[in-house]
Design an enzyme around this catalytic site. Structure first.
Site, PDB file in Angstrom:
ATOM      1  N   LYS A  55      15.789  46.389  39.303  1.00  0.00           N
ATOM      2  CA  LYS A  55      16.943  46.073  40.159  1.00  0.00           C
ATOM      3  C   LYS A  55      17.780  47.316  40.418  1.00  0.00           C
ATOM      4  CE  LYS A  55      20.815  44.311  38.367  1.00  0.00           C
ATOM      5  NZ  LYS A  55      22.212  44.539  38.744  1.00  0.00           N
ATOM      6  N   ASN A  56      18.009  48.102  39.378  1.00  0.00           N
ATOM      7  CA  ASN A  56      18.899  49.249  39.501  1.00  0.00           C
ATOM      8  C   ASN A  56      18.250  50.429  40.219  1.00  0.00           C
ATOM      9  OD1 ASN A  56      20.984  47.884  38.260  1.00  0.00           O
ATOM     10  ND2 ASN A  56      20.514  48.666  36.225  1.00  0.00           N
ATOM     11  N   ARG A 100      28.380  44.840  42.277  1.00  0.00           N
ATOM     12  CA  ARG A 100      28.892  46.198  42.118  1.00  0.00           C
ATOM     13  C   ARG A 100      28.174  47.195  43.025  1.00  0.00           C
ATOM     14  NH1 ARG A 100      32.462  50.175  40.845  1.00  0.00           N
ATOM     15  NH2 ARG A 100      31.361  52.032  40.211  1.00  0.00           N
ATOM     16  N   CYS A 113      29.780  42.048  37.468  1.00  0.00           N
ATOM     17  CA  CYS A 113      30.063  41.461  36.163  1.00  0.00           C
ATOM     18  C   CYS A 113      31.433  41.893  35.646  1.00  0.00           C
ATOM     19  CB  CYS A 113      29.003  41.892  35.149  1.00  0.00           C
ATOM     20  SG  CYS A 113      27.383  41.129  35.407  1.00  0.00           S
ATOM     21  N   ARG A 141      35.085  49.835  36.165  1.00  0.00           N
ATOM     22  CA  ARG A 141      34.075  50.734  36.708  1.00  0.00           C
ATOM     23  C   ARG A 141      34.652  51.322  37.997  1.00  0.00           C
ATOM     24  NH1 ARG A 141      28.396  47.496  35.934  1.00  0.00           N
ATOM     25  NH2 ARG A 141      29.455  45.756  36.892  1.00  0.00           N
ATOM     26  N   PRO A 142      35.561  52.285  37.854  1.00  0.00           N
ATOM     27  CA  PRO A 142      36.307  52.763  39.015  1.00  0.00           C
ATOM     28  C   PRO A 142      35.435  53.527  40.002  1.00  0.00           C
ATOM     29  CG  PRO A 142      36.770  54.128  37.100  1.00  0.00           C
ATOM     30  CD  PRO A 142      35.953  52.965  36.606  1.00  0.00           C
ATOM     31  N   VAL A 143      35.859  53.484  41.267  1.00  0.00           N
ATOM     32  CA  VAL A 143      35.112  54.177  42.327  1.00  0.00           C
ATOM     33  C   VAL A 143      35.758  55.514  42.672  1.00  0.00           C
ATOM     34  CG1 VAL A 143      34.255  52.014  43.314  1.00  0.00           C
ATOM     35  CG2 VAL A 143      36.424  52.988  44.135  1.00  0.00           C
ATOM     36  N   ASP A 144      36.751  55.920  41.882  1.00  0.00           N
ATOM     37  CA  ASP A 144      37.446  57.156  42.230  1.00  0.00           C
ATOM     38  C   ASP A 144      36.527  58.374  42.211  1.00  0.00           C
ATOM     39  OD1 ASP A 144      37.413  56.737  39.376  1.00  0.00           O
ATOM     40  OD2 ASP A 144      38.745  58.454  39.179  1.00  0.00           O
ATOM     41  N   GLN A 145      35.500  58.347  41.343  1.00  0.00           N
ATOM     42  CA  GLN A 145      34.567  59.478  41.288  1.00  0.00           C
ATOM     43  C   GLN A 145      33.759  59.564  42.580  1.00  0.00           C
ATOM     44  OE1 GLN A 145      34.646  61.675  38.513  1.00  0.00           O
ATOM     45  NE2 GLN A 145      36.459  60.399  38.218  1.00  0.00           N
ATOM     46  N   ASP A 196      23.005  48.272  28.640  1.00  0.00           N
ATOM     47  CA  ASP A 196      22.412  47.072  29.223  1.00  0.00           C
ATOM     48  C   ASP A 196      21.455  46.353  28.277  1.00  0.00           C
ATOM     49  OD1 ASP A 196      23.802  47.202  31.564  1.00  0.00           O
ATOM     50  OD2 ASP A 196      22.153  47.910  32.802  1.00  0.00           O
ATOM     51  N   ILE A 209      30.386  52.399  26.443  1.00  0.00           N
ATOM     52  CA  ILE A 209      30.343  52.495  27.904  1.00  0.00           C
ATOM     53  C   ILE A 209      31.359  51.567  28.565  1.00  0.00           C
ATOM     54  CG2 ILE A 209      28.861  52.383  29.935  1.00  0.00           C
ATOM     55  CD1 ILE A 209      28.066  54.559  27.952  1.00  0.00           C
ATOM     56  N   ARG A 228      20.792  37.204  38.696  1.00  0.00           N
ATOM     57  CA  ARG A 228      21.150  38.449  39.367  1.00  0.00           C
ATOM     58  C   ARG A 228      20.242  39.589  38.934  1.00  0.00           C
ATOM     59  NH1 ARG A 228      26.130  40.420  37.778  1.00  0.00           N
ATOM     60  NH2 ARG A 228      25.599  42.108  39.192  1.00  0.00           N
TER      61      ARG A 228
END
Length: 420
Positions: free
Chosen positions: A22-23, A92, A116, A121-125, A308, A330, A400
């Site tokens: 999936k990933n 995500r 989830c 899990r910020p998107v600032d990066q 995971d 994590i 999922r």
């Protein structure tokens, strides 16, 4: 709402084919947006997240048709470079559309992602990296709105060092940099096999990438990418989940297509616990007999022990001999499965990022509720070894990330059924 009913106590024997990852499939579906030529992805898992991503890109004007065990994507008529909230609120990976859309079309509007509830899990990066490549990005009303400055047709290369290791960030930068002008260097890059697989796909499309699989990746941008055919790598997390299931329940199972070189940290712990894990030409074989020894571990970025698989291994520790300490580094909310395992009779105490398990001889079936994707897998494993019946509710989380899990488990001897 579907549930899984499990009657525990059976050993697992036979073979399971591990599906595509999936990933890897999710970013690779987004990578297909980088070209106006057809892209065929083989070995695409049939999962809810994949279905959501296909729905998303079709909403943009992309043609995506099933072909055998895969999908053929044609983004030549993409006309709507936007990922609306209603389509991505459960996933995500929607953020992965940002880089490809911006690189090819010079603009993108992408909703802040969901997924989830396992922590921040910020998107600032992502935003900082793409800004370094010349994008103007603002966040308004829950959306990231990205555009190139007037007069520029392409992103430009940059040296990007993220504050933390970010898998989706590395993937976004890889895709965007492939069509950027000049050279991009990614420092502190994530090293997961799914990133290596994405890079190999991009190289087939004509990208110039070096260093993937290491912490420093170099990309020389090209003006155009072409179509390709790419086979999605096997899902190491699904393979690790089945390894934990067999280790806990006992038995002898061949995992077809599983990659031992992608699971070295987990296999080391399984062998220390007493399971036999052997690479074979077809994949991996695991044999387990009697109670194993509990193992302490600490989650960390690849190639360390994956977050995971933390919940799945904790289910194994719950019925192993002795105590073990599990440290989660994590995500801050990734012990939500603990209370449900305790309902089944597990002895686990949580103190911040640390969970201490004291193995019990047997669990007892009960009704439990899945709280996230990997937590749901741990509850299934616990149900396989519990006495009596275990009913796992809210398994839409499971769907999922696992393709027909109950069918695969039933084929190797589990007493499990889906209840509509």
């Amino acid at each position: 709402m579907d549930k899984l009913l499990i009657r525990g106590g059976r050993e697992l024997r036979g073979e399971v084919r591990i599906s595509g990852a999936k990933n890897a499939a999710l970013p690779e579906l987004c990578a297909a947006l980088l070209t106006d030529q057809p892209v065929t992805l083989e070995n695409v898992p049939r999962l809810q997240d994949v279905a959501t991503m296909l729905k998303l890109i079709r909403n943009m004007g992309v043609t995506a048709e099933p072909v055998g065990e895969g999908v053929r994507i044609d983004a030549s008529k993409l006309s709507f470079p936007e990922a609306p909230y209603e389509m991505v609120k459960t996933m995500r990976a929607s953020v992965l559309a940002l880089g490809p859309l911006l690189a090819r079309f010079g603009e993108a509007t992408v909703s802040l992602p969901g997924g989830c509830a396992i922590g921040s899990r910020p998107v600032d990066q992502h935003i900082k990296g793409l800004q370094a490549m010349g994008a103007h990005i603002v966040v308004e009303h829950g959306y990231m709105i990205a555009k190139l400055p007037k007069g520029r047709e392409r992103l430009h290369g940059a040296s990007i060092t993220t504050d933390m290791i970010t898998v989706t960030g590395t993937e976004n930068f890889l895709m965007a940099a492939s069509l950027a002008e000049g050279e991009t260097i990614l420092e502190n890059a994530a090293q997961e096999p799914e990133i290596t697989d994405l890079a190999e796909m991009l190289i087939r499309m004509g990208a110039k990438i070096e260093g993937h699989g290491t912490s420093r990746i170099r990309i020389q941008g090209v003006s155009r990418l072409q179509g390709c055919t790419h086979h999605v790598v096997a899902d190491r997390i699904e393979a690790g989940t089945f390894l934990c299931a067999v280790a806990a329940a006992g038995g002898d199972v061949l995992l077809r297509a599983a990659r031992g070189d992608h699971l070295e940290a987990v296999i080391e712990k399984l062998r220390a616990a007493g399971a036999e894990v052997t690479p074979v030409p077809e994949g991996l074989r695991i044999r387990s007999h009697g109670r194993l020894q509990a193992q302490s571990f600490r989650t960390t970025e690849y190639p360390g022990f994956p977050t995971d698989l933390q919940a799945q291994f904790m289910a194994l520790n719950a019925v192993a001999q002795g105590s073990a300490r599990v440290t989660e580094t994590i995500f801050e909310n990734r012990f939500m499965h603990v209370n449900e395992l305790v309902r089944l009779g597990a002895k686990i105490q949580v103190d911040g990022k640390l969970a201490i398990t004291e193995g019990v001889e047997r669990l007892s079936g009960a009704t439990v509720m899945a709280t996230d994707l990997r937590a749901s897998a741990s509850l299934v494993i616990a149900g396989l070894v519990a006495e009596g019946e275990t009913l796992v509710d809210r398994i839409y989380h499971l769907d999922r990330g696992y393709e027909r899990m109950e069918d695969k488990l039933r084929a190797i001897g589990a007493d499990i059924e889906r209840i509509k």
